[in-house]
Design a protein around this motif. Structure first.
Motif, PDB file in Angstrom:
ATOM      1  N   GLU A   1    -118.382 121.609  22.917  1.00  0.00           N
ATOM      2  CA  GLU A   1    -119.443 121.068  22.076  1.00  0.00           C
ATOM      3  C   GLU A   1    -119.642 119.580  22.301  1.00  0.00           C
ATOM      4  O   GLU A   1    -120.693 119.046  21.979  1.00  0.00           O
ATOM      5  CB  GLU A   1    -119.095 121.303  20.597  1.00  0.00           C
ATOM      6  CG  GLU A   1    -119.279 122.736  20.169  1.00  0.00           C
ATOM      7  CD  GLU A   1    -118.766 122.989  18.759  1.00  0.00           C
ATOM      8  OE1 GLU A   1    -118.255 122.037  18.142  1.00  0.00           O
ATOM      9  OE2 GLU A   1    -118.883 124.117  18.292  1.00  0.00           O
TER      10      GLU A   1
ATOM     11  N   LYS B   1    -123.771 123.132  22.756  1.00  0.00           N
ATOM     12  CA  LYS B   1    -123.240 123.004  21.395  1.00  0.00           C
ATOM     13  C   LYS B   1    -123.945 123.966  20.447  1.00  0.00           C
ATOM     14  O   LYS B   1    -123.299 124.624  19.627  1.00  0.00           O
ATOM     15  CB  LYS B   1    -123.406 121.564  20.918  1.00  0.00           C
ATOM     16  CG  LYS B   1    -123.063 121.341  19.463  1.00  0.00           C
ATOM     17  CD  LYS B   1    -121.603 121.609  19.199  1.00  0.00           C
ATOM     18  CE  LYS B   1    -121.281 121.335  17.748  1.00  0.00           C
ATOM     19  NZ  LYS B   1    -122.021 122.206  16.833  1.00  0.00           N
TER      20      LYS B   1
ATOM     21  N   GLN C   1    -122.811 127.508  21.145  1.00  0.00           N
ATOM     22  CA  GLN C   1    -121.429 127.734  20.740  1.00  0.00           C
ATOM     23  C   GLN C   1    -121.296 127.807  19.224  1.00  0.00           C
ATOM     24  O   GLN C   1    -120.427 128.508  18.709  1.00  0.00           O
ATOM     25  CB  GLN C   1    -120.527 126.618  21.274  1.00  0.00           C
ATOM     26  CG  GLN C   1    -120.268 126.767  22.766  1.00  0.00           C
ATOM     27  CD  GLN C   1    -119.367 125.683  23.287  1.00  0.00           C
ATOM     28  OE1 GLN C   1    -119.161 124.679  22.628  1.00  0.00           O
ATOM     29  NE2 GLN C   1    -118.839 125.864  24.459  1.00  0.00           N
ATOM     30  N   ASP C   2    -122.146 127.073  18.500  1.00  0.00           N
ATOM     31  CA  ASP C   2    -122.143 127.206  17.046  1.00  0.00           C
ATOM     32  C   ASP C   2    -122.499 128.638  16.648  1.00  0.00           C
ATOM     33  O   ASP C   2    -121.888 129.221  15.743  1.00  0.00           O
ATOM     34  CB  ASP C   2    -123.139 126.231  16.427  1.00  0.00           C
ATOM     35  CG  ASP C   2    -122.625 124.813  16.492  1.00  0.00           C
ATOM     36  OD1 ASP C   2    -121.401 124.650  16.633  1.00  0.00           O
ATOM     37  OD2 ASP C   2    -123.435 123.881  16.433  1.00  0.00           O
TER      38      ASP C   2
END
Length: 631
Positions: free
Chosen positions: A359, A366, A369-370
Motif C-alpha cells: 500500500e 492501495k 488491496q483495501d
C-alpha cells in the motif's frame, strides 16, 4: 499573547504535537480543524483581537493522500476535498497575513529547530522554551510521493494550488527529494511477495472448499442416520404401547379365567343336585376354552412382538454405532477444518502485512488491496460463522440447515471475490508496468538535467570571465576617451594658434608697418588667445558631459526644474538644467531625479568627493562598472 494552533483538512496534526509540547506552546492543546469555511471564519473573528495569533498547518498532497487512506476516504474524493479546502485556506492566509503563519507539516516535522527560531523571531512574546528539538522520523511512503508527483505534473490546477501554498508557507526546508531507486526496487519486490501470498491464499481456499464439501457429506449422512433412528424410536414406542395394551388384555382375561374357574368349582359341587347347573357348567367350560385359546394367541402375538422388539433394538444399536462413528468422523473433520482455519488465519495475517507494505507504493494498488483486505475479513467472518454453526449442529438440526444455506451463499460470494482478486492482480501488473516506464523517463530526465547544469556552470564561468574582461576594457576605454578629449582640445588650440598668428603677420606687412611693429605682437595676446581657446574647450567638455547626463534615465529635467525653482528662474540654466547640475547641483547635494541621491553617493564613496567628480557623472562613467554603492 494568545496562540491558536489550527490544521487544514487531511492534516494529521497529532504528528507535530510532541514538537509544540517541547517548545511550550501547550501541553494538552488540541488543534482546531479548519476543514470548513465556517471554521476559518470563526478563527478569523478570534484573530481580530490584537493579542491573538495563530499557527496554521497544512498537509502537502502526498501526506494528504496518506491520511485519507488511513481515514478510509476514497483518493478521488480526497483530492477534490483537499483542493477545495486549500483554496479556502489560501484566501484565509492572505486576509490574515501577519496574524496567521502557514507551515508545511512535512517541513515542520523535518526541521523543528528552524521552526523554533522562526517563531521566536516573529513572536518574541510567546516565551518559547529553548533547547534542542529532535526531528521526526516519519517518512511518507513511496506510493503517495509518486502519486502526488504524477498528479501535480499532470493536473495544472493542482500544481498551481500547491505552488500558492508553498509561496504562502514559511520556508523551513529545501525542496523534497524524489523517491530513490532502492525504494522503487523495494516496491517491486513487495508486489511479487504479495502476488505469491495471494497464490498461497488461493490454494488454502481450495483446501478449505474440499474440507467443507467433506463436512457437508458427513452432515448429510449424520442427518439421514438421525432421521432413521428417530423413526425407529417412534416405531419402538408404538410397539411398546401395543405390548402394554396386550398385557392389560391378558391380565383382564386371566382374571376372567380365575373367576370362571371358581364358578366351575362351585358348579361341580352342585352338579349332583341340579341338571341346570350342569348345562351352565358346560357353557362355562366352553367359555373357558375360548378364553384359553384367546390367551394362547395373545401370548404368541406377544412373543412375536418381543422378537420384533429385540430386532428393532439391535437395529437401533447398529444405527447408534453408525451415528457414533459418523460423529467421530465429524469431530476429526472439524479438527482438520480448525487447523486449516488457523493456517488460513496466519496466512491472511502475513498477507495483510505484505499488502500493508504494498500500500506504501502505488495508489491504485492501495485501493485494490483495501478491497482485498475487506474481502479477506469477510471470508474470516464467514469461516467464524461456519465454525459457530458447526458447534451448534449437535443441538439443533434446523439451525444447521439454515447455516448450510448461508454457507452455500457465502461460497458463491468467495468465488466472486476470487474473480475480483484476479482482476485486481491484472490491474496491479499494468500499474507496475506504467511505474517502470515512469522510472525510465525520470532517469533520462535526471541525466539531461545534470548535463544542462554542467553546461550552465561552464556558461556562468565564461560569462564571469567576459564580464571581467569587459569591465577592464571599459576602464581602459574611459581613460582613452579622456586622453582623446585632451588631445583634441590641444590640437584645436594649436590649430587656432597657427591660423591666427600668420594672419597678424600678413596684416602688419601689408599696412607697411616696420619690423618693430612685428615685434609688438605681445606674448600677452598669445596667452590670452590660449586662455580663450582653453575656456572654449572646457565649455565644450561641459556641454558634452551635460548632454551625456541629460540622456541618462537617472536625470529628469522636468523633475529637477520643479524641485528647484531657483534653477527654473535662471534664464541660462532653465534651458539646460543638466549643465546646472553638472557645475553646481551635484556638489550642493541636489538630486538629478527621484531615483538617484547625490549626497548619499558622495558619502558612500568619499574618494569621488575628494577627487571633485560630479556624483551622477562619476557613476555613469565609472561607478556603475565598478559596482559602487549608491548610498
Amino acid at each position: 499573547m494568545t496562540l491558536t494552533i489550527a490544521a487544514a483538512a487531511f492534516c494529521n496534526w497529532r504528528q507535530a504535537e510532541p514538537i509544540w509540547q517541547q517548545l511550550g506552546l501547550g501541553s494538552s492543546q488540541a488543534a482546531i480543524e479548519l476543514d470548513t469555511e465556517a471554521a476559518m471564519q470563526q478563527l478569523a473573528q478570534s484573530l481580530s483581537s490584537p493579542d491573538n495569533v495563530a499557527i496554521v498547518l497544512y498537509a502537502p498532497l502526498d501526506l494528504a493522500l496518506e491520511q485519507a487512506a488511513v481515514t478510509g476516504v476514497e483518493p478521488s474524493q480526497a483530492i477534490t476535498l483537499w483542493q477545495l479546502n486549500t483554496t479556502q485556506l489560501v484566501h484565509f492566509c492572505k486576509q490574515q497575513r501577519g496574524k496567521a503563519l502557514l507551515f508545511n507539516l512535512a517541513d515542520l516535522l523535518a526541521a523543528p529547530q528552524v521552526f523554533q527560531v522562526f517563531c521566536a523571531q516573529h513572536w518574541p512574546d510567546l516565551g518559547l522554551e529553548h533547547g534542542p528539538v529532535p526531528a521526526s522520523q516519519h517518512r511518507t511512503p513511496v506510493l503517495y510521493r509518486l502519486l502526488a508527483q504524477f498528479l501535480l505534473s499532470s493536473t495544472p490546477s493542482l500544481r498551481a494550488q500547491s505552488q500558492q501554498l508553498e509561496a504562502l508557507a514559511q520556508p523551513l526546508m529545501q525542496e523534497p527529494t524524489p523517491p530513490a531507486l532502492a525504494e522503487l526496487n523495494q516496491l517491486v519486490t513487495d508486489h511479487h511477495a504479495g502476488t505469491e501470498a495471494l497464490a498461497q491464499l488461493s490454494d488454502i481456499k481450495q483446501e478449505s472448499t474440499l474440507l467443507l464439501d467433506q463436512l457437508h457429506q458427513v452432515q448429510g449422512a449424520l442427518e439421514s442416520a438421525l432421521q432413521e433412528s428417530t423413526k425407529q424410536k417412534a416405531e419402538f414406542k408404538a410397539e411398546q404401547k401395543c405390548v402394554k395394551e396386550q398385557q392389560a388384555k391378558i391380565r383382564s382375561l386371566q382374571q376372567q379365567l380365575l373367576l370362571l374357574t371358581q364358578e366351575h368349582d362351585v358348579a361341580l359341587q352342585l352338579a349332583g343336585t341340579n341338571s341346570d347347573l350342569q348345562q351352565e357348567n358346560t357353557l362355562l367350560l366352553d367359555q373357558l376354552h375360548q378364553v384359553q385359546e384367546a390367551l394362547e394367541s395373545a401370548l404368541q402375538e406377544i412373543a412375536k412382538q418381543q422378537a420384533d422388539h429385540k430386532k428393532s433394538q439391535n437395529l437401533a444399536k447398529e444405527y447408534q454405532a453408525k451415528a457414533h462413528t459418523l460423529q467421530q468422523e465429524k469431530t476429526l473433520l472439524l479438527d482438520e477444518l480448525q487447523q486449516a482455519q488457523k493456517k488460513l488465519a496466519s496466512t491472511l495475517k502475513e498477507n495483510t502485512q505484505q499488502k500493508t507494505e504494498i500500500e506504501k507504493t502505488q495508489k491504485s494498488v492501495k485501493d485494490q488491496q483495501d478491497k482485498v483486505h475487506s474481502q479477506q475479513q469477510e471470508i474470516a467472518l464467514l469461516i467464524e460463522q461456519l465454525h459457530h454453526a458447526q458447534e451448534e449442529l449437535g443441538s439443533t438440526l434446523q439451525s444447521n440447515k439454515n447455516q448450510q444455506t448461508e454457507l452455500k451463499a457465502e461460497k458463491n460470494n468467495i468465488k466472486n471475490q476470487q474473480t475480483k482478486i484476479h482482476s485486481l492482480q491484472q490491474e496491479m501488473a499494468l500499474l507496475f508496468e506504467q511505474l517502470h516506464h515512469a522510472q525510465e523517463e525520470l532517469d533520462s530526465t535526471l541525466q539531461s538535467n545534470k548535463k544542462q547544469q554542467t553546461e550552465l556552470k561552464a556558461a556562468k564561468n565564461n560569462i564571469k570571465n567576459q564580464q571581467t574582461k569587459i569591465h577592464s576594457l571599459q576602464q581602459e576605454m574611459a581613460l582613452l576617451f579622456e586622453q582623446l578629449h585632451h588631445a583634441q582640445e590641444a590640437l584645436e588650440a594649436n590649430l587656432l594658434a597657427q591660423s591666427k598668428v600668420p594672419e597678424a603677420v600678413v596684416d602688419t606687412s601689408a599696412s607697411g608697418q616696420n619690423n618693430a611693429a612685428l615685434d609688438s605682437v605681445p606674448a600677452v595676446s598669445t596667452s590670452l588667445l590660449k586662455q580663450k581657446l582653453q575656456k572654449r574647450a572646457a565649455q565644450k567638455r561641459l556641454q558634452r558631459k551635460a548632454a551625456e547626463l541629460y540622456k541618462s534615465p537617472l536625470f529628469d529635467a522636468k523633475w529637477y526644474l520643479a524641485q528647484y525653482p531657483d534653477v527654473a528662474a535662471d534664464k541660462a540654466f532653465s534651458k539646460n538644467p543638466a549643465l546646472h547640475y553638472l557645475k553646481c547641483g551635484g556638489f550642493e547635494g541636489r538630486n538629478p531625479g527621484p531615483d538617484f541621491n547625490s549626497r548619499a553617493y558622495l558619502n558612500a564613496n568619499p574618494d569621488v568627493a575628494a577627487a571633485g567628480f560630479n556624483p551622477l557623472y562619476h557613476y555613469l562613467r565609472f561607478g556603475k562598472v565598478e559596482n559602487r554603492a549608491l548610498g
